[in-house]
Design a protein around this motif. Structure first.
Motif, short mmCIF file in Angstrom:
data_model
loop_
_atom_site.label_atom_id
_atom_site.label_comp_id
_atom_site.label_asym_id
_atom_site.label_seq_id
_atom_site.Cartn_x
_atom_site.Cartn_y
_atom_site.Cartn_z
N THR A 36 3.40 -8.42 -20.60
CA THR A 36 2.83 -8.77 -21.90
C THR A 36 1.31 -8.80 -21.83
OG1 THR A 36 4.78 -10.09 -22.46
CG2 THR A 36 2.77 -10.53 -23.71
N LEU A 37 0.80 -9.38 -20.75
CA LEU A 37 -0.65 -9.44 -20.57
C LEU A 37 -1.22 -8.04 -20.37
CD1 LEU A 37 -3.20 -11.11 -20.26
CD2 LEU A 37 -2.65 -11.39 -17.83
N GLY A 38 -0.52 -7.22 -19.59
CA GLY A 38 -0.97 -5.85 -19.36
C GLY A 38 -1.06 -5.06 -20.66
N LEU A 39 -0.08 -5.26 -21.54
CA LEU A 39 -0.08 -4.56 -22.83
C LEU A 39 -1.22 -5.05 -23.72
CD1 LEU A 39 3.75 -4.41 -23.63
CD2 LEU A 39 2.26 -2.55 -22.85
N ARG A 40 -1.52 -6.33 -23.64
CA ARG A 40 -2.64 -6.87 -24.42
C ARG A 40 -3.96 -6.27 -23.94
NH1 ARG A 40 -2.80 -13.16 -24.63
NH2 ARG A 40 -4.69 -12.60 -25.76
N ILE A 41 -4.11 -6.17 -22.63
CA ILE A 41 -5.33 -5.58 -22.07
C ILE A 41 -5.44 -4.11 -22.48
CG2 ILE A 41 -6.49 -4.90 -19.92
CD1 ILE A 41 -5.22 -7.43 -18.64
N ALA A 42 -4.32 -3.39 -22.38
CA ALA A 42 -4.30 -1.98 -22.76
C ALA A 42 -4.65 -1.82 -24.24
CB ALA A 42 -2.93 -1.38 -22.47
N SER A 43 -4.08 -2.69 -25.07
CA SER A 43 -4.34 -2.63 -26.51
C SER A 43 -5.82 -2.83 -26.81
CB SER A 43 -3.50 -3.70 -27.22
OG SER A 43 -3.77 -3.71 -28.60
N HIS A 44 -6.43 -3.78 -26.12
CA HIS A 44 -7.86 -4.04 -26.32
C HIS A 44 -8.70 -2.80 -26.00
CE1 HIS A 44 -11.84 -5.83 -26.02
NE2 HIS A 44 -11.93 -5.30 -24.82
N TRP A 45 -8.41 -2.18 -24.85
CA TRP A 45 -9.20 -1.01 -24.45
C TRP A 45 -8.97 0.17 -25.39
CZ3 TRP A 45 -13.23 -0.62 -21.37
CH2 TRP A 45 -13.47 -1.65 -20.44
N LEU A 46 -7.76 0.32 -25.89
CA LEU A 46 -7.49 1.39 -26.85
C LEU A 46 -8.31 1.17 -28.12
CD1 LEU A 46 -3.62 1.73 -26.44
CD2 LEU A 46 -5.33 3.46 -25.82
N GLU A 47 -8.42 -0.08 -28.55
CA GLU A 47 -9.23 -0.40 -29.73
C GLU A 47 -10.70 -0.09 -29.50
OE1 GLU A 47 -8.41 -4.46 -30.55
OE2 GLU A 47 -6.35 -4.10 -31.24
N GLU A 48 -11.13 -0.16 -28.23
CA GLU A 48 -12.52 0.13 -27.89
C GLU A 48 -12.77 1.63 -27.73
OE1 GLU A 48 -15.01 -1.82 -27.79
OE2 GLU A 48 -14.21 -3.85 -27.70
N GLY A 49 -11.72 2.44 -27.90
CA GLY A 49 -11.88 3.88 -27.82
C GLY A 49 -11.64 4.48 -26.45
N ALA A 50 -11.05 3.71 -25.55
CA ALA A 50 -10.81 4.19 -24.19
C ALA A 50 -9.51 4.99 -24.11
CB ALA A 50 -10.73 3.00 -23.23
N HIS A 51 -9.42 5.81 -23.05
CA HIS A 51 -8.15 6.43 -22.69
C HIS A 51 -7.50 5.51 -21.67
CE1 HIS A 51 -5.14 9.44 -21.62
NE2 HIS A 51 -5.37 9.11 -20.36
N VAL A 52 -6.27 5.09 -21.92
CA VAL A 52 -5.62 4.08 -21.09
C VAL A 52 -4.36 4.63 -20.44
CG1 VAL A 52 -4.55 1.79 -21.05
CG2 VAL A 52 -6.53 2.22 -22.53
#
Length: 254
Positions: A36-52
């Protein structure tokens, strides 16, 4: 240190006396662990425009990510594989990542994963730890940043408690007795349209910097000079002590 996003990161780095390292506008980020935490971190970076890229060792968990709200994101890649298998990680391009973050449940597995990422050439590494005694240990190992899970819990609790307000709250990990608060200047606020020196801000809170949006929606950071005029929709990044969080709320409540 807490930051509201990549746009303000350089300003914070300068504020605390560090040199800014070149960072791509669309970083490549690998998150080890589809928790769950990993998905939250991934979601944040996706919102910042990163490739995850999420690396998950459990096939069922990896498959379940496709049903998550970020599962269909075009910049998300989910890999089922062993995160400490050199062959697998070289095949998926781990060494070409800009950032690696460990979000596994086991602290020792997290540390091993980030040391392995460093060995493959990832220069920015971080992880979430359950044991706060390990935080300074892994920093001495060369891992870029480590966060005690307790601080994550405190951050989440503050956000939930104050969800009706505009601000975001975070305990600054390098300054344990300071809380970073983000608040928006509303038209109804008494200090809207006034200079900072005229805003009646008490000594127990300090405006670290101001974020302001232009007509194109681009955000920029401004120094909180006493003669700077606060305008509607400005975001104020404020440092205060945990004891004064409620007082900050009252100051911004209209």
């Amino acid at each position: 240190v807490a930051t509201t996003g990549l746009g303000s990161f350089d300003d914070l780095v300068h504020t605390f006396g560090h040199d800014v390292r070149a960072f791509p506008s669309q970083p490549k980020v690998v998150v080890v662990g589809g928790s769950t935490l990993g998905l939250r971190i991934a979601s944040h970076w996706l919102e910042e425009g990163a490739h995850v890229m999420i690396v998950e060792g459990d096939l069922q968990t990896a498959n379940a990510i496709s049903g998550h709200r970020i599962g269909g994101h075009p910049e998300l890649e989910v890999i089922h594989g062993d995160h400490v298998s050199r062959e697998t990680m070289e095949e998926v391009g781990m060494g070409g990542m800009d950032v690696a973050i460990g979000a596994l449940d086991d602290d020792h597995a997290n540390i091993a994963a980030m040391l392995f990422a460093m060995d493959l050439g990832v220069t920015n590494t971080g992880l979430i730890l359950n044991d706060n005694d390990l935080v300074h240990v892994v920093q001495r190992m060369g891992i870029s940043f480590s966060v005690d899970i307790t601080r994550v819990a405190v951050d989440e609790l503050l956000t939930l408690v104050h969800r009706k307000l505009a601000g975001h709250y975070a305990v600054l990990s390098t300054i344990p007795n300071v809380v970073g608060v983000t608040h928006e200047v509303t038209k109804a606020a008494k200090f809207c349209g006034r200079r900072i020196r005229e805003g009646g801000f008490p000594d127990w809170m300090r405006i670290a910097f101001i974020q302001r949006s232009d007509s194109h929606g681009r955000w920029s950071s401004h120094d909180p000079h006493p003669d700077e005029t606060l305008i509607e929709h400005d975001r104020l990044i404020i440092f205060t002590s945990p004891d004064h969080v409620a007082d900050v709320e009252k100051k911004f409540r209209v």
